[in-house]
Enzyme design. Structure first.
Site, mmCIF file in Angstrom:
data_model
loop_
_atom_site.group_PDB
_atom_site.id
_atom_site.type_symbol
_atom_site.label_atom_id
_atom_site.label_comp_id
_atom_site.label_asym_id
_atom_site.label_seq_id
_atom_site.Cartn_x
_atom_site.Cartn_y
_atom_site.Cartn_z
ATOM 1 N N HIS A 81 -46.946 -7.419 34.893
ATOM 2 C CA HIS A 81 -46.746 -6.825 33.580
ATOM 3 C C HIS A 81 -45.881 -6.163 33.929
ATOM 4 C CE1 HIS A 81 -48.359 -5.353 38.173
ATOM 5 N NE2 HIS A 81 -48.423 -4.101 37.640
ATOM 6 N N GLU A 141 -45.558 -8.473 38.939
ATOM 7 C CA GLU A 141 -44.590 -8.030 37.797
ATOM 8 C C GLU A 141 -43.173 -8.622 37.326
ATOM 9 O OE1 GLU A 141 -45.622 -3.375 39.766
ATOM 10 O OE2 GLU A 141 -43.687 -4.469 40.542
ATOM 11 N N CYS A 161 -40.136 3.945 41.258
ATOM 12 C CA CYS A 161 -40.621 2.370 40.866
ATOM 13 C C CYS A 161 -42.051 2.808 39.826
ATOM 14 C CB CYS A 161 -40.778 1.065 41.939
ATOM 15 S SG CYS A 161 -41.412 1.736 43.521
ATOM 16 N N HIS A 198 -54.614 -5.008 38.956
ATOM 17 C CA HIS A 198 -53.576 -5.634 40.846
ATOM 18 C C HIS A 198 -54.812 -5.523 41.151
ATOM 19 C CE1 HIS A 198 -50.633 -2.473 39.528
ATOM 20 N NE2 HIS A 198 -49.663 -2.959 40.144
ATOM 21 N N HIS A 233 -44.477 2.067 36.632
ATOM 22 C CA HIS A 233 -45.182 1.357 35.027
ATOM 23 C C HIS A 233 -44.852 1.902 33.742
ATOM 24 C CE1 HIS A 233 -47.607 -0.062 38.665
ATOM 25 N NE2 HIS A 233 -46.992 -1.312 38.207
ATOM 26 N N GLU A 236 -49.884 -7.863 43.463
ATOM 27 C CA GLU A 236 -48.332 -7.092 42.738
ATOM 28 C C GLU A 236 -48.240 -8.097 42.353
ATOM 29 O OE1 GLU A 236 -47.301 -4.518 42.053
ATOM 30 O OE2 GLU A 236 -47.389 -2.929 43.110
#
Length: 181
Positions: free
Chosen positions: A35, A117, A70, A29, A72, A115
């Protein structure tokens, strides 16, 4: 998955979601490395959406409103299983999830973080009362979609960056799949 739900690593990916390696979450981050992530949207039988306010102690986005869950997935995790486990951990909800779409976004957030993603978006239906984890969640509410869209339009900075980008994509997808039924 770690039994204590620690998510201290992210899976680095390319624009096709091919895994390239892993990195500490905070480092990814800070550097803005692409990612893998997932976002879960929950609707009830009345067509209302479950949103939650992130706990104030989150490393970014504290106090902002966002989708039901939310996070990872961790290296070695099955994406859908990871999403199901995290939904249970954060909101105390168990329901079926279906993957709706994926998208890539990038944007600066507070604390000098970025961010970036490849976000896998899941949707589910739940009609109970969430029993949220106060370490992760400050508050929640069920909200009418039109009221939510008005709120986002009037006060976008009260919502997370990924939520503001994923919501219209999700609503387009829901409308499209509903029209095919």
């Amino acid at each position: 998955m770690n039994s204590d739900m620690e998510r201290d690593k992210v899976i680095l990916v390319n624009e096709s979601d091919v895994a390239l390696g892993q990195m500490a979450k905070m480092e990814a981050h800070r550097r803005g490395c692409l990612h893998r992530a997932f976002s879960i949207f929950i609707l009830n039988a009345n067509g209302e959406m479950l949103i939650h306010q992130r706990a104030s102690n989150k490393y970014h986005g504290g106090g902002l409103w966002t989708n039901a869950c939310c996070s990872h997935p961790q290296p070695g995790d099955d994406l859908k299983e990871s999403a199901l486990e995290r939904l249970q951990y954060e909101m105390g909800i168990h329901c079926e999830l279906e993957k709706v779409f994926s998208f890539v976004y990038k944007g600066e957030v507070e604390n000098g973080l970025i961010e970036h993603e490849f976000d896998h978006v899941f949707r589910g239906t739940f009609d109970g009362i969430p029993h949220f984890n106060t370490v992760e969640v400050a508050d929640y509410q069920w909200i009418d979609i039109n009221e939510l869209l008005q709120w986002v339009a009037n006060s976008p900075d009260t919502f997370t960056i990924w939520f503001r980008q994923a919501l219209p994509l999700l609503l387009d997808e829901i409308a499209f799949t509903t029209s095919l039924s």
